[in-house]
Design a protein around this motif. Sequence first.
Motif, PDB file in Angstrom:
ATOM      1  N   ASP A 168       0.803  -1.121  -0.131  1.00 12.82           N
ATOM      2  CA  ASP A 168       0.003   0.018  -0.010  1.00 12.82           C
ATOM      3  C   ASP A 168       0.864   1.205   0.537  1.00 12.82           C
ATOM      4  O   ASP A 168       1.771   1.260   1.089  1.00 12.82           O
ATOM      5  CB  ASP A 168      -0.959  -0.318   1.251  1.00 12.82           C
ATOM      6  CG  ASP A 168      -1.766   0.947   1.567  1.00 12.82           C
ATOM      7  OD1 ASP A 168      -1.289   2.377   2.206  1.00 12.82           O
ATOM      8  OD2 ASP A 168      -2.623   1.167   0.793  1.00 12.82           O
ATOM      9  N   PRO A 169       0.469   2.186  -1.167  1.00 13.82           N
ATOM     10  CA  PRO A 169       2.018   3.415  -1.071  1.00 13.82           C
ATOM     11  C   PRO A 169       1.609   4.380   0.145  1.00 13.82           C
ATOM     12  O   PRO A 169       2.350   5.113   0.913  1.00 13.82           O
ATOM     13  CB  PRO A 169       1.203   4.310  -2.108  1.00 13.82           C
ATOM     14  CG  PRO A 169      -0.115   3.138  -3.134  1.00 13.82           C
ATOM     15  CD  PRO A 169      -0.388   1.588  -2.611  1.00 13.82           C
ATOM     16  N   ALA A 170       0.473   4.143   1.005  1.00 11.66           N
ATOM     17  CA  ALA A 170       0.818   5.240   2.052  1.00 11.66           C
ATOM     18  C   ALA A 170       1.165   4.713   3.204  1.00 11.66           C
ATOM     19  O   ALA A 170       1.869   5.061   3.856  1.00 11.66           O
ATOM     20  CB  ALA A 170      -1.098   5.594   3.007  1.00 11.66           C
ATOM     21  N   LEU A 171       1.289   3.067   3.000  1.00 11.55           N
ATOM     22  CA  LEU A 171       1.641   2.580   4.497  1.00 11.55           C
ATOM     23  C   LEU A 171       2.949   2.662   3.986  1.00 11.55           C
ATOM     24  O   LEU A 171       4.211   2.689   5.136  1.00 11.55           O
ATOM     25  CB  LEU A 171       1.408   1.477   4.052  1.00 11.55           C
ATOM     26  CG  LEU A 171       1.350  -0.058   5.505  1.00 11.55           C
ATOM     27  CD1 LEU A 171       1.219   1.012   6.610  1.00 11.55           C
ATOM     28  CD2 LEU A 171       0.740  -1.257   5.298  1.00 11.55           C
ATOM     29  N   ARG A 172       3.695   2.340   2.719  1.00 14.58           N
ATOM     30  CA  ARG A 172       5.002   2.830   2.443  1.00 14.58           C
ATOM     31  C   ARG A 172       5.969   3.341   2.537  1.00 14.58           C
ATOM     32  O   ARG A 172       6.590   3.595   4.067  1.00 14.58           O
ATOM     33  CB  ARG A 172       5.058   2.256   0.575  1.00 14.58           C
ATOM     34  CG  ARG A 172       4.922   0.844   0.352  1.00 14.58           C
ATOM     35  CD  ARG A 172       4.912   0.393  -0.716  1.00 14.58           C
ATOM     36  NE  ARG A 172       6.325   0.367  -1.725  1.00 14.58           N
ATOM     37  CZ  ARG A 172       7.343  -0.057  -1.620  1.00 14.58           C
ATOM     38  NH1 ARG A 172       6.735  -1.705  -1.243  1.00 14.58           N
ATOM     39  NH2 ARG A 172       8.579  -0.150  -2.533  1.00 14.58           N
ATOM     40  N   ALA A 173       4.976   4.495   2.661  1.00 14.06           N
ATOM     41  CA  ALA A 173       5.012   5.519   3.049  1.00 14.06           C
ATOM     42  C   ALA A 173       5.829   5.901   4.406  1.00 14.06           C
ATOM     43  O   ALA A 173       5.879   6.910   5.077  1.00 14.06           O
ATOM     44  CB  ALA A 173       4.620   6.965   2.247  1.00 14.06           C
ATOM     45  N   ALA A 174       4.743   6.015   4.713  1.00 14.82           N
ATOM     46  CA  ALA A 174       4.370   6.043   6.342  1.00 14.82           C
ATOM     47  C   ALA A 174       5.915   4.572   7.266  1.00 14.82           C
ATOM     48  O   ALA A 174       6.810   5.752   8.025  1.00 14.82           O
ATOM     49  CB  ALA A 174       3.401   5.208   7.530  1.00 14.82           C
ATOM     50  N   SER A 200       8.232   4.249   5.553  1.00 13.59           N
ATOM     51  CA  SER A 200       9.329   5.325   5.534  1.00 13.59           C
ATOM     52  C   SER A 200      10.239   6.234   6.220  1.00 13.59           C
ATOM     53  O   SER A 200      10.872   6.689   6.300  1.00 13.59           O
ATOM     54  CB  SER A 200       9.618   5.755   3.996  1.00 13.59           C
ATOM     55  OG  SER A 200       9.420   4.790   2.998  1.00 13.59           O
ATOM     56  N   ARG A 201       8.747   6.887   6.996  1.00 12.66           N
ATOM     57  CA  ARG A 201       9.203   7.817   7.470  1.00 12.66           C
ATOM     58  C   ARG A 201      10.032   7.210   8.989  1.00 12.66           C
ATOM     59  O   ARG A 201      10.642   8.414   9.598  1.00 12.66           O
ATOM     60  CB  ARG A 201       7.718   8.908   7.830  1.00 12.66           C
ATOM     61  CG  ARG A 201       7.545   9.403   9.338  1.00 12.66           C
ATOM     62  CD  ARG A 201       8.335  10.760   8.952  1.00 12.66           C
ATOM     63  NE  ARG A 201       7.983  11.904  10.091  1.00 12.66           N
ATOM     64  CZ  ARG A 201       9.305  12.382  10.552  1.00 12.66           C
ATOM     65  NH1 ARG A 201      10.066  12.389   9.641  1.00 12.66           N
ATOM     66  NH2 ARG A 201       9.004  13.229  11.659  1.00 12.66           N
ATOM     67  N   HIS A 220      12.012  -0.498  12.671  1.00 12.56           N
ATOM     68  CA  HIS A 220      12.151   1.321  11.999  1.00 12.56           C
ATOM     69  C   HIS A 220      10.741   1.842  13.123  1.00 12.56           C
ATOM     70  O   HIS A 220      10.241   2.830  13.154  1.00 12.56           O
ATOM     71  CB  HIS A 220      11.539   1.942  10.719  1.00 12.56           C
ATOM     72  CG  HIS A 220      12.963   1.067  10.344  1.00 12.56           C
ATOM     73  ND1 HIS A 220      14.772   1.277  11.098  1.00 12.56           N
ATOM     74  CD2 HIS A 220      13.352   0.216   8.599  1.00 12.56           C
ATOM     75  CE1 HIS A 220      15.064   0.429  10.237  1.00 12.56           C
ATOM     76  NE2 HIS A 220      14.965   0.124   8.743  1.00 12.56           N
ATOM     77  N   ALA A 221       9.852   0.787  12.401  1.00 10.52           N
ATOM     78  CA  ALA A 221       8.303   1.529  13.261  1.00 10.52           C
ATOM     79  C   ALA A 221       8.379   1.770  14.554  1.00 10.52           C
ATOM     80  O   ALA A 221       7.682   2.703  15.168  1.00 10.52           O
ATOM     81  CB  ALA A 221       7.170   0.869  13.035  1.00 10.52           C
ATOM     82  N   LEU A 222       8.409   0.173  15.059  1.00 14.20           N
ATOM     83  CA  LEU A 222       8.580   0.621  16.582  1.00 14.20           C
ATOM     84  C   LEU A 222       8.875   1.649  17.255  1.00 14.20           C
ATOM     85  O   LEU A 222       9.253   2.624  18.130  1.00 14.20           O
ATOM     86  CB  LEU A 222       8.949  -0.547  17.442  1.00 14.20           C
ATOM     87  CG  LEU A 222       8.652  -2.064  16.749  1.00 14.20           C
ATOM     88  CD1 LEU A 222       9.467  -3.303  17.376  1.00 14.20           C
ATOM     89  CD2 LEU A 222       6.921  -1.812  17.810  1.00 14.20           C
ATOM     90  N   TYR A 223      11.041   2.201  16.598  1.00 11.74           N
ATOM     91  CA  TYR A 223      11.727   2.838  17.115  1.00 11.74           C
ATOM     92  C   TYR A 223      11.326   3.903  16.555  1.00 11.74           C
ATOM     93  O   TYR A 223      10.840   4.977  17.548  1.00 11.74           O
ATOM     94  CB  TYR A 223      12.786   2.737  16.238  1.00 11.74           C
ATOM     95  CG  TYR A 223      14.361   4.111  16.805  1.00 11.74           C
ATOM     96  CD1 TYR A 223      14.842   3.476  17.753  1.00 11.74           C
ATOM     97  CD2 TYR A 223      13.737   5.364  16.479  1.00 11.74           C
ATOM     98  CE1 TYR A 223      15.591   4.754  18.712  1.00 11.74           C
ATOM     99  CE2 TYR A 223      14.805   5.917  16.351  1.00 11.74           C
ATOM    100  CZ  TYR A 223      15.686   5.877  17.563  1.00 11.74           C
ATOM    101  OH  TYR A 223      16.467   6.866  18.218  1.00 11.74           O
ATOM    102  N   GLY A 224      10.168   4.596  15.682  1.00 10.43           N
ATOM    103  CA  GLY A 224       9.582   5.304  15.221  1.00 10.43           C
ATOM    104  C   GLY A 224       9.100   6.249  16.420  1.00 10.43           C
ATOM    105  O   GLY A 224       8.153   7.196  16.592  1.00 10.43           O
ATOM    106  N   PHE A 225       7.777   4.991  16.827  1.00 12.52           N
ATOM    107  CA  PHE A 225       6.975   5.750  17.531  1.00 12.52           C
ATOM    108  C   PHE A 225       7.444   5.972  18.914  1.00 12.52           C
ATOM    109  O   PHE A 225       7.039   7.205  19.329  1.00 12.52           O
ATOM    110  CB  PHE A 225       5.913   4.649  17.536  1.00 12.52           C
ATOM    111  CG  PHE A 225       4.539   5.024  18.679  1.00 12.52           C
ATOM    112  CD1 PHE A 225       3.899   5.308  18.494  1.00 12.52           C
ATOM    113  CD2 PHE A 225       4.664   4.561  20.072  1.00 12.52           C
ATOM    114  CE1 PHE A 225       2.739   6.159  19.260  1.00 12.52           C
ATOM    115  CE2 PHE A 225       4.176   4.401  21.135  1.00 12.52           C
ATOM    116  CZ  PHE A 225       2.614   5.819  20.373  1.00 12.52           C
TER     117      PHE A 225
END
Length: 359
Positions: A13-19, A21-22, A50-55
């Motif tokens: 999903d493009p929006a999820l990929r962008a998330a 990447s952030r 990356h998601a766990l760290y980012g949050f």
Amino acid sequence: MTRRELDAAGITDPALRAAYSRCRALNARHGRTYFLATRLLPADRRPAVHALYGFARWADDIVDDTATDATPGERGADLTRLDGLLRQALDGGRPTAEPVVRALADTAARYAIEPAHFTDFMASMRADLTVTDYGTYADLRAYMHGSAAVIGLQMLPVLGTVTARAEAAPHAAALGVAFQLTNFLRDVGEDLDRGRIYLPADLLAAHGVQRDLLRWSRRTGRHDPRITAALRAAEDLTRGVYREAAPGLAMLDPVARPCVRTAFLLYRNILDTVADGGYAVLHRRAVVPRRRRAVVAADGLARVLSARLAARGTTTGRRSRLAATAGRPARRTARGAPEPRPTAAVPLRGGAQDPTEAR
């Protein structure tokens, strides 16, 4: 590299990929040691880390970002807003537009991470708005359950284990605590500037150290043997938690193990740097020399290649055995019934040993 990681993880999903990447950008910018170790994971597992760290980074910045003059009340309101977005996302509500929360919720769903780990984390972040010190180590450990131990528990499903997850969990939690205690010792001067002390008050008092003495040393740049003794005791305490965590390394999936081992060594090297620098953390930040970091990272890369080759060899061996038995006439048992041909091995759960560990 980001595209390859997302493709490997099956995130389309493009929006999820962008998330995601952030989140990766946050990890790369703020978590140098953590990010370096993450690069040693298989590509398909990196986005989740990356998601766990980012949050965690986002919540921490709400509390501690010195670039803004937000009041505690404003920071508390921001935490409440973030907590609401998180709860809605974890409950399967309409996808949020906030990229970091969106990526985190997707990771939590993919790996069945306990929602309570995020609830406990947010509770510790909120404590940072009002609590400025901890009387005992037990008090500090209670805080670190939410701020650090649950990070290790969140990571465990992503990393994978060769034992029952419950057996590895205490060691994963201890490693999160060891990392945070290391940061507390390294950042004691910066935390003091924010009005906080994360070294237990009873440990400091045992060496004749109180907040005023720390402030004096921070302000004047002068040393005091009582402070040095207290910081050395904090180092000893932290090394003890690393010993609690160490047995968990062998319980991890072999292809994930080099990543965690590298992080383990890099963070523990911060303690070495603090000691080598004369425990001057009130006056300057201890930074592991680049050459030492490179040596640890190179060793980690070599271990990654070895683990992947071993895993590949195991898979190839299974395929060869299956090919060799294909086409053979079935043998007869004593009763004359056909004997079943061997089938592909099924990964065992619980306490079973991964075949790549038989070395």
